[in-house]
Enzyme design. Structure first.
Site, PDB file in Angstrom:
ATOM      1  N   TYR A   1      27.929 -27.686 -15.230  1.00  0.00           N
ATOM      2  CA  TYR A   1      28.827 -27.840 -14.088  1.00  0.00           C
ATOM      3  C   TYR A   1      30.082 -26.979 -14.291  1.00  0.00           C
ATOM      4  CZ  TYR A   1      31.998 -30.023 -10.769  1.00  0.00           C
ATOM      5  OH  TYR A   1      32.893 -30.242  -9.762  1.00  0.00           O
ATOM      6  N   ASP A   2      30.653 -27.074 -15.498  1.00  0.00           N
ATOM      7  CA  ASP A   2      31.843 -26.275 -15.803  1.00  0.00           C
ATOM      8  C   ASP A   2      31.568 -24.787 -15.586  1.00  0.00           C
ATOM      9  OD1 ASP A   2      33.355 -28.447 -16.420  1.00  0.00           O
ATOM     10  OD2 ASP A   2      33.126 -28.282 -18.601  1.00  0.00           O
TER      11      ASP A   2
ATOM     12  N   LEU B   1      45.144 -29.979 -15.877  1.00  0.00           N
ATOM     13  CA  LEU B   1      45.345 -29.008 -16.947  1.00  0.00           C
ATOM     14  C   LEU B   1      44.338 -27.883 -16.820  1.00  0.00           C
ATOM     15  CD1 LEU B   1      45.655 -31.479 -19.953  1.00  0.00           C
ATOM     16  CD2 LEU B   1      47.467 -29.979 -19.137  1.00  0.00           C
TER      17      LEU B   1
ATOM     18  N   LYS C   1      42.820 -35.525 -26.266  1.00  0.00           N
ATOM     19  CA  LYS C   1      42.674 -35.645 -24.813  1.00  0.00           C
ATOM     20  C   LYS C   1      41.765 -36.835 -24.546  1.00  0.00           C
ATOM     21  CE  LYS C   1      41.880 -32.973 -20.632  1.00  0.00           C
ATOM     22  NZ  LYS C   1      41.054 -33.921 -19.908  1.00  0.00           N
TER      23      LYS C   1
ATOM     24  N   ASP D   1      39.536 -39.552 -22.849  1.00  0.00           N
ATOM     25  CA  ASP D   1      38.644 -39.493 -21.700  1.00  0.00           C
ATOM     26  C   ASP D   1      38.674 -40.823 -20.953  1.00  0.00           C
ATOM     27  OD1 ASP D   1      36.950 -38.304 -20.003  1.00  0.00           O
ATOM     28  OD2 ASP D   1      35.193 -38.345 -21.306  1.00  0.00           O
TER      29      ASP D   1
ATOM     30  N   GLU E   1      46.877 -42.643 -20.258  1.00  0.00           N
ATOM     31  CA  GLU E   1      45.459 -42.690 -19.956  1.00  0.00           C
ATOM     32  C   GLU E   1      44.927 -44.094 -20.230  1.00  0.00           C
ATOM     33  OE1 GLU E   1      44.423 -39.866 -18.762  1.00  0.00           O
ATOM     34  OE2 GLU E   1      42.254 -39.694 -19.039  1.00  0.00           O
TER      35      GLU E   1
ATOM     36  N   TYR F   1      51.144 -40.894 -22.823  1.00  0.00           N
ATOM     37  CA  TYR F   1      51.279 -39.533 -23.350  1.00  0.00           C
ATOM     38  C   TYR F   1      52.413 -38.706 -22.754  1.00  0.00           C
ATOM     39  CZ  TYR F   1      48.215 -38.604 -19.313  1.00  0.00           C
ATOM     40  OH  TYR F   1      47.661 -38.559 -18.076  1.00  0.00           O
TER      41      TYR F   1
ATOM     42  N   LYS G   1      50.725 -28.968 -25.765  1.00  0.00           N
ATOM     43  CA  LYS G   1      51.885 -28.923 -24.867  1.00  0.00           C
ATOM     44  C   LYS G   1      53.047 -28.234 -25.571  1.00  0.00           C
ATOM     45  CE  LYS G   1      50.594 -33.434 -23.051  1.00  0.00           C
ATOM     46  NZ  LYS G   1      50.864 -34.877 -23.091  1.00  0.00           N
TER      47      LYS G   1
ATOM     48  N   LYS H   1      39.188 -27.820 -24.949  1.00  0.00           N
ATOM     49  CA  LYS H   1      38.060 -28.738 -24.805  1.00  0.00           C
ATOM     50  C   LYS H   1      37.027 -28.606 -25.929  1.00  0.00           C
ATOM     51  CE  LYS H   1      37.214 -30.792 -21.222  1.00  0.00           C
ATOM     52  NZ  LYS H   1      37.217 -30.579 -19.788  1.00  0.00           N
TER      53      LYS H   1
ATOM     54  N   CYS I   1       1.831 -56.815 -25.209  1.00  0.00           N
ATOM     55  CA  CYS I   1       2.834 -56.413 -26.193  1.00  0.00           C
ATOM     56  C   CYS I   1       2.264 -55.313 -27.094  1.00  0.00           C
ATOM     57  CB  CYS I   1       3.241 -57.616 -27.032  1.00  0.00           C
ATOM     58  SG  CYS I   1       4.263 -57.177 -28.455  1.00  0.00           S
TER      59      CYS I   1
ATOM     60  N   CYS J   1       1.767 -57.000 -30.885  1.00  0.00           N
ATOM     61  CA  CYS J   1       0.807 -58.063 -31.208  1.00  0.00           C
ATOM     62  C   CYS J   1      -0.273 -58.233 -30.146  1.00  0.00           C
ATOM     63  CB  CYS J   1       1.539 -59.385 -31.407  1.00  0.00           C
ATOM     64  SG  CYS J   1       2.204 -60.038 -29.872  1.00  0.00           S
TER      65      CYS J   1
ATOM     66  N   CYS K   1       7.582 -60.409 -24.479  1.00  0.00           N
ATOM     67  CA  CYS K   1       6.323 -60.776 -25.105  1.00  0.00           C
ATOM     68  C   CYS K   1       6.415 -62.280 -25.341  1.00  0.00           C
ATOM     69  CB  CYS K   1       6.186 -60.025 -26.431  1.00  0.00           C
ATOM     70  SG  CYS K   1       5.004 -60.766 -27.557  1.00  0.00           S
TER      71      CYS K   1
ATOM     72  N   CYS L   1       4.805 -63.180 -32.697  1.00  0.00           N
ATOM     73  CA  CYS L   1       4.692 -61.707 -32.728  1.00  0.00           C
ATOM     74  C   CYS L   1       5.514 -61.182 -33.914  1.00  0.00           C
ATOM     75  CB  CYS L   1       5.214 -61.136 -31.415  1.00  0.00           C
ATOM     76  SG  CYS L   1       5.444 -59.351 -31.434  1.00  0.00           S
TER      77      CYS L   1
HETATM   78  S1  IVH Z   1      49.154 -34.480 -20.126  1.00  0.00           S
HETATM   79  C1  IVH Z   1      50.438 -31.574 -17.293  1.00  0.00           C
HETATM   80  N1  IVH Z   1      48.075 -35.560 -22.250  1.00  0.00           N
HETATM   81  O1  IVH Z   1      43.780 -35.129 -18.802  1.00  0.00           O
HETATM   82  C2  IVH Z   1      50.157 -32.731 -18.102  1.00  0.00           C
HETATM   83  N2  IVH Z   1      46.829 -35.552 -20.233  1.00  0.00           N
HETATM   84  O2  IVH Z   1      43.101 -32.693 -17.283  1.00  0.00           O
HETATM   85  C3  IVH Z   1      48.901 -33.376 -17.737  1.00  0.00           C
HETATM   86  N3  IVH Z   1      44.664 -36.624 -20.397  1.00  0.00           N
HETATM   87  O3  IVH Z   1      45.107 -36.052 -15.694  1.00  0.00           O
HETATM   88  C4  IVH Z   1      48.711 -34.596 -18.443  1.00  0.00           C
HETATM   89  N4  IVH Z   1      44.815 -37.202 -22.512  1.00  0.00           N
HETATM   90  O4  IVH Z   1      44.257 -37.874 -17.221  1.00  0.00           O
HETATM   91  C5  IVH Z   1      47.919 -35.262 -20.947  1.00  0.00           C
HETATM   92  N5  IVH Z   1      47.257 -36.509 -24.190  1.00  0.00           N
HETATM   93  C6  IVH Z   1      47.110 -36.215 -22.897  1.00  0.00           C
HETATM   94  C7  IVH Z   1      45.939 -36.554 -22.181  1.00  0.00           C
HETATM   95  C8  IVH Z   1      45.844 -36.191 -20.843  1.00  0.00           C
HETATM   96  C9  IVH Z   1      44.059 -37.236 -21.419  1.00  0.00           C
HETATM   97  C10 IVH Z   1      44.076 -36.465 -19.060  1.00  0.00           C
HETATM   98  C11 IVH Z   1      44.977 -36.905 -17.931  1.00  0.00           C
HETATM   99  C12 IVH Z   1      45.130 -35.712 -17.043  1.00  0.00           C
HETATM  100  C13 IVH Z   1      43.957 -34.882 -17.427  1.00  0.00           C
HETATM  101  C14 IVH Z   1      44.251 -33.432 -17.173  1.00  0.00           C
END
Ligand code: IVH
Length: 674
Positions: free
Chosen positions: A42-43, A89, A121, A123, A179, A231, A296, A320, A414, A417, A432, A437
């Protein structure tokens, strides 16, 4: 000249094709929860589309997926306008891309260098929390970045979100961002429970967390055990706030926000890359999923100077990890027999690397799940590994289907057995029915001695197998009749281990009834239900003698569990095992919980809809304090349904059962009355 036009035409067609593909896969992923391609594929589509649009900006259409920030707010929650937009991001997938980002930022900032903060990051899903006078005022989802959903009530159920910040002077109003996520353990537990109940499963912890946060009933959110990593400091009204991101995280930490401990400060991309390489492996050991690192720029002044492009800041980038989803061939669907006799289908796969590990097998949960996902033998399937969570088959790749694939049917006998297989009405699992068994007995035995059950240390799977194989043990009760001599006759069993096992078996005899109940392996009776049953009834005999109605008077027990308990104690073999356990002197009693006291004792209340004067959880706590039991859904046992604004389906259920209704005024009167 004509050549140039042709190229533009070609690019236009390619962009259109990519857009329609991305839209289609978005639909499958978000609306149907049934993706056909991996995240990496997808990416790649998005990358190609972005590349074309970058070369031919005139081809960008307002509805192109590249122009969209996902997630439209749902009206039911009420919409929150974010004071400052929540950004997304840009991604870097390798060191070169990270270096390119760094070079650009250095050039634009016109500086020699700068510090960067590197964070996992997470999820999950982004939320913005507003505090006023140090108290939590409002929480919202990211939505489209500008407007999100008001999910304040649901966020209140997350224990790690402070309702009141610690420490004295804070800005009058400020916003923090973070998050919300579900831990791997909570996710597995939730999916196991859903599989038991025949509910569709969540594909990953992120979807499960998103589903939990967007529940209209915050009790459901509360039961899903969510957590947060904060964060970022969003904005602050007045008062002094730190000058760098690093310091603002320290500051937020002091105020009581949950800040991830794996945060580092780095100076150059190579250093970040080393950190990244470490985390590619180490991330599997975390209790939550991360899909990369966020880099950052530390100085907030520099952040401000660099600003944004579209919705993406120039001062941050997501580095990523390689995908943990891939495609492979499904060779066979095999069956594993569980301790309750459940037949659990699993996928035998053409071995494939997923997230650095070779995967050959994956769970398929149950027959319905296989059917719902329409997974067929011979399919090319999407396989996903989420940290140390068991690999899963997400679904088939429809475009690779040739017509030669075969549908899965649950065997009638099954596979271990040859015993009869039945699927009880309303259940997703087939079982079963042969209680002797060998596969079932083996699992039963290993479950019986496991940690949360009778906890017989030293008796692992290998010994359980040997004991069965030698005919020394036919059911768990036989363990209590083993002699030291019998153990010593076994190959590779020395006196030290034999003594240890003998002692541990003795000790296990006095475990509380709740442990024994759980160890017995009654379908749908997990450790929590076992605890409830034990403290409600006080003895195994009382539970065994309880009728369905009596069992169902316990708030946490519905018809399904009651029937399963009844069926268990009706079983001839089970009764024999229990007799043997008794003879061995195994404890079968537990102190009963004192019945709730107060004027509402013995009455179950369900609260639904929005109340004006308090939150639902406050109302429940107050009712509980008066001795009431609180139910999560309306059943025959429910004494009163307390209804706030927009009560929803619970009201219909109550009308169906003739449950008494109580509005907020009546509730307040009840709570006031002595
Ligand atoms: S900073 C500009 N820090 O990633 C700053 N985001 O793809 C944007 N996320 O919407 C957010 N861990 O849901 C930041 N340590 C982290 C993060 C984080 C997960 C998620 C967040 C954001 C998405 C951006």
């Amino acid at each position: 000249m004509s050549c140039g036009i042709e190229r533009v035409q070609e690019a236009r067609l390619a962009a259109e094709e990519l857009r329609s593909q991305v839209n289609y896969h978005d639909y499958l992923y978000f609306a149907k929860d049934a993706p056909e391609i991996s995240d990496a594929e997808y990416d790649e589509l998005m990358r190609r589309l972005r590349a074309i649009e970058a070369h031919h900006p005139e081809l960008i259409t307002p509805d192109s997926p590249t122009q969209r920030v996902s997630g439209q707010p749902v009206e039911a929650f009420g919409v929150v306008q974010h004071r400052e937009p929540l950004l997304s991001l840009s991604n870097a997938f390798d060191l070169e891309e990270l270096q390119a980002w760094h070079r650009r930022a250095t050039g634009l900032a016109e500086v020699e260098g700068f510090d960067m903060v590197v964070e996992p990051k997470i999820d999950g899903l982004a939320v913005a929390l507003v505090y006023e006078g140090g108290r939590f005022l409002q929480g919202a989802t990211r939505g489209d970045g500008l407007r999100g959903e008001n999910i304040t009530e649901n966020l209140r159920t997350i224990r790690s979100i402070p309702m009141q910040v610690r420490g004295g002077r804070v800005p009058k109003r400020f916003e923090v961002r973070g998050e919300v996520y579900m831990s791997k353990t909570a996710f597995e537990r939730l999916n196991n429970q859903r599989a038991d109940e025949g509910e569709p499963l969540f594909a990953n912890p992120r979807n499960a967390a998103a589903g939990a946060v967007r529940q209209l009933d915050s009790r459901i959110t509360a039961s899903r055990r969510l957590d947060i990593w904060v964060y970022q400091l969003g904005w602050a009204d007045d008062g002094k706030t730190p000058d760098s991101h690093w310091e603002s995280l320290q500051w937020l930490d002091k105020l009581g926000f949950r800040i991830n401990p794996h945060i580092a400060r780095c100076r150059d991309p190579d250093e970040i890359h080393r950190h990244y390489e470490e985390w590619v492996e180490k991330r599997h050991g975390l209790e939550y999923e991360i899909d990369g690192l966020v880099v950052k720029i530390d100085s907030l002044d520099l952040q401000q100077r660099l600003g944004y492009v579209g919705r993406e800041p120039r001062w941050a980038v997501a580095y990523k990890f390689p995908p943990i989803q891939t495609t492979t061939k499904l060779l066979k669907i095999a069956i594993n027999v569980g301790r309750t006799g459940s037949l659990n289908p699993f996928a035998v796969l053409e071995p494939v690397q997923v997230g650095g590990v070779v995967v050959k097998q994956a769970t398929l949960h149950n027959e319905d799940d296989v059917r719902r996902k329409d997974i067929r033998v011979g399919d090319t399937v999407i396989v996903q590994r989420a940290g140390d969570v068991i690999p899963q088959v997400v679904g088939p790749v429809m475009s690779k289907r040739t017509g030669k694939q075969r549908r899965f049917v649950m065997p009638k006998r099954c596979p271990v057995c040859g015993g009869e297989v039945v699927r009880p009405e309303g259940e997703a699992m087939s079982y079963c029915v042969n209680t002797t068994c060998p596969a079932q007995v083996f699992r039963w035995l290993t479950h019986f001695v496991s940690r949360g059950a009778m906890d017989v240390d030293g008796l692992g799977e290998q010994w359980a197998y040997v004991l069965m194989d030698k005919g020394l043990v036919e059911d768990p009760a036989d363990l209590f009749f083993l002699s030291r001599e019998q153990l010593l006759e076994l190959e590779r069993m020395g006196p030290v281990l034999a003594d240890k096992i003998m002692t541990n078996i003795q000790v296990a005899k006095s475990r509380p009834l709740s442990r024994l109940l759980f160890a017995l392996g009654i379908r749908h009776v997990g450790s929590e239900i076992a605890e409830t049953l034990a403290t409600e009834f006080g003895s195994l005999d009382a539970i065994a003698a309880a009728g369905r109605e009596e069992l169902e008077t316990v708030p946490a027990i519905g018809p399904k569990i009651a029937e399963s308990v009844r069926a268990y104690f009706r079983g001839k073999r089970q009764r024999k095992v229990i007799e043997k356990l008794k003879r061995a002197g195994v404890n079968m009693k537990q102190k009963r919980a004192a019945p709730a006291e107060g004027p509402l004792a013995g009455q179950t209340f369900v609260v639904t809809g929005t109340l004006a004067s308090m939150t639902r959880s406050e109302a429940e706590a107050k009712l509980k304090a008066l001795g009431a039991d609180i139910g999560s859904s309306v059943t025959k046992k429910t004494a009163y349904l307390v209804t706030g604004q927009s009560p929803g389906s619970k009201l219909q259920k109550a009308q169906q059962y003739g449950t008494k209704l109580m509005d907020e005024r009546e509730l307040l009167r009840l709570l006031r009355s002595p």
